[in-house]
Design a protein around this motif. Sequence first.
Motif, PDB file in Angstrom:
ATOM      1  N   ASP A  72       0.872  -1.332   0.082  1.00 26.41           N
ATOM      2  CA  ASP A  72       0.061   0.087   0.070  1.00 26.41           C
ATOM      3  C   ASP A  72       0.842   1.144  -0.246  1.00 26.41           C
ATOM      4  O   ASP A  72       1.914   1.077   0.756  1.00 26.41           O
ATOM      5  N   PRO A  73       0.499   2.131  -0.603  1.00 25.92           N
ATOM      6  CA  PRO A  73       1.092   3.704  -0.896  1.00 25.92           C
ATOM      7  C   PRO A  73       1.575   4.214   0.511  1.00 25.92           C
ATOM      8  O   PRO A  73       0.584   4.231   1.259  1.00 25.92           O
ATOM      9  N   GLY A  74       2.538   4.674   0.884  1.00 23.93           N
ATOM     10  CA  GLY A  74       3.084   5.207   2.234  1.00 23.93           C
ATOM     11  C   GLY A  74       2.935   4.429   3.356  1.00 23.93           C
ATOM     12  O   GLY A  74       2.721   5.038   4.526  1.00 23.93           O
ATOM     13  N   HIS A  76       4.753   1.955   4.827  1.00 21.08           N
ATOM     14  CA  HIS A  76       5.960   1.264   5.713  1.00 21.08           C
ATOM     15  C   HIS A  76       7.003   2.210   5.698  1.00 21.08           C
ATOM     16  O   HIS A  76       7.266   3.120   5.007  1.00 21.08           O
ATOM     17  N   ASP A  77       7.601   2.180   6.711  1.00 20.00           N
ATOM     18  CA  ASP A  77       8.826   3.007   7.073  1.00 20.00           C
ATOM     19  C   ASP A  77      10.061   2.061   6.657  1.00 20.00           C
ATOM     20  O   ASP A  77      11.265   2.703   6.857  1.00 20.00           O
ATOM     21  N   LEU A  78      10.035   0.866   6.469  1.00 25.58           N
ATOM     22  CA  LEU A  78      10.902   0.088   5.908  1.00 25.58           C
ATOM     23  C   LEU A  78      10.632  -0.976   4.976  1.00 25.58           C
ATOM     24  O   LEU A  78       9.575  -1.616   5.160  1.00 25.58           O
ATOM     25  N   VAL A  79      11.101  -1.137   3.626  1.00 24.62           N
ATOM     26  CA  VAL A  79      10.855  -2.099   2.678  1.00 24.62           C
ATOM     27  C   VAL A  79      12.086  -2.915   2.357  1.00 24.62           C
ATOM     28  O   VAL A  79      13.200  -1.957   1.776  1.00 24.62           O
ATOM     29  N   ILE A  80      12.246  -4.042   2.691  1.00 25.45           N
ATOM     30  CA  ILE A  80      13.456  -4.797   2.216  1.00 25.45           C
ATOM     31  C   ILE A  80      13.079  -5.601   0.916  1.00 25.45           C
ATOM     32  O   ILE A  80      12.042  -6.509   0.995  1.00 25.45           O
ATOM     33  N   HIS A  81      13.812  -5.615  -0.180  1.00 27.78           N
ATOM     34  CA  HIS A  81      13.568  -6.474  -1.276  1.00 27.78           C
ATOM     35  C   HIS A  81      14.585  -7.493  -1.421  1.00 27.78           C
ATOM     36  O   HIS A  81      15.888  -7.198  -1.469  1.00 27.78           O
ATOM     37  N   ALA A  82      14.305  -8.658  -0.873  1.00 28.43           N
ATOM     38  CA  ALA A  82      15.212  -9.784  -0.441  1.00 28.43           C
ATOM     39  C   ALA A  82      15.607 -10.802  -1.585  1.00 28.43           C
ATOM     40  O   ALA A  82      14.601 -11.687  -1.938  1.00 28.43           O
ATOM     41  N   ALA A 101       5.740   2.794  -1.488  1.00 29.24           N
ATOM     42  CA  ALA A 101       5.051   2.067  -0.168  1.00 29.24           C
ATOM     43  C   ALA A 101       5.743   2.658   0.799  1.00 29.24           C
ATOM     44  O   ALA A 101       5.402   2.294   2.050  1.00 29.24           O
ATOM     45  N   LEU A 102       6.679   3.399   0.685  1.00 33.97           N
ATOM     46  CA  LEU A 102       7.503   3.891   1.798  1.00 33.97           C
ATOM     47  C   LEU A 102       6.764   5.409   2.262  1.00 33.97           C
ATOM     48  O   LEU A 102       6.410   6.235   1.533  1.00 33.97           O
ATOM     49  N   CYS A 103       6.551   5.624   3.650  1.00 40.30           N
ATOM     50  CA  CYS A 103       6.410   6.881   4.189  1.00 40.30           C
ATOM     51  C   CYS A 103       7.533   7.740   4.236  1.00 40.30           C
ATOM     52  O   CYS A 103       8.661   7.285   3.733  1.00 40.30           O
ATOM     53  N   GLY A 235      18.364   3.237   0.155  1.00 41.42           N
ATOM     54  CA  GLY A 235      18.115   4.648  -0.243  1.00 41.42           C
ATOM     55  C   GLY A 235      16.766   4.825   0.685  1.00 41.42           C
ATOM     56  O   GLY A 235      15.981   4.110   1.154  1.00 41.42           O
ATOM     57  N   TRP A 236      16.509   6.365   0.942  1.00 46.54           N
ATOM     58  CA  TRP A 236      15.670   6.659   1.837  1.00 46.54           C
ATOM     59  C   TRP A 236      14.655   7.625   1.083  1.00 46.54           C
ATOM     60  O   TRP A 236      14.715   8.112  -0.188  1.00 46.54           O
ATOM     61  N   ALA A 237      13.279   7.598   1.261  1.00 46.26           N
ATOM     62  CA  ALA A 237      12.150   8.074   0.672  1.00 46.26           C
ATOM     63  C   ALA A 237      12.353   9.850   1.273  1.00 46.26           C
ATOM     64  O   ALA A 237      12.613   9.784   2.160  1.00 46.26           O
TER      65      ALA A 237
END
Length: 277
Positions: A72-74, A76-82, A101-103, A235-237
């Motif tokens: 969902d947009p915005g 999550h404060d962390l997304v890991i693509h593993a 998806a990051l806030c 990287g950071w939003a």
Amino acid sequence: MDPARLAAARARARLDRAGFVQDEAKAEIKERLIDVNRRFTSPAVVTAFPGFWSDVVPGARLVAPDDRLDLDPGAHDLVIHAMALHWADDPVGQIVQCRRALCPDGLFLSVAFGGETLVELRAALAQAETEVMGGLSPRVAPMAEIRDMGGLLQRAGLALAVADRLPRTVTYADAYGLMADLRAMGETNALAARHRTPAPRALFARMAQIYASRFPAQDTPNRIRASFELIFLSGWAPHDSQQKPLRPGAAQARLADALGTSEFDETARRVLNPSDE
């Protein structure tokens, strides 16, 4: 990429037998999260192996690496693509979806195989196929170089982008042992453009001979070496609190003064500091 073939390969994976690369990837991700020194309250992990990655961050939402990520947009404060980005038909699209998806000030982390992975196997297969079948076909998935992967972060709109690599060399008794591990990893050929007919046995027999002669293990007799490369992206939003690069010409002090040395112009003639006069 052939989704059905890839799903079948992953379903047959035995990470309990050949999960050493995934183990290293997960351990590195955990170390990087410790270095960030931040408590994440709404993490998500994109992975084809949810049972293996479920403990990387407590309470993380586990998401399959489909073309359209269930994020969902915005949210999550962390997304890991593993360990899935190297199989994506559209890797920048995957990172863009994670970015959305990051806030604000949320962190994106990724780990995937890089271009130095299985370079020996590629070379041995190419030579053997040329000799035995008179041509080449895609048998090992292409993987991006670190400079290309790093560029994806900025294209996706992430700030403070960093890309780095972790090379590893593993030894095997022969090429057949390596291929058995690749099957157990779920990393066998799932390319859409692959040959659909079974390869002749002579191809792999010749490949194993070429591999043994060209790529022996350096310190272990009667074994071969296999290269693996993990590429990590972070990287950071964007957020107003983040550091911004200075505009060109905005520096308030000369680098030569800070280093206590003399400055040279483009023609290598010395430019005197005031203390030299």
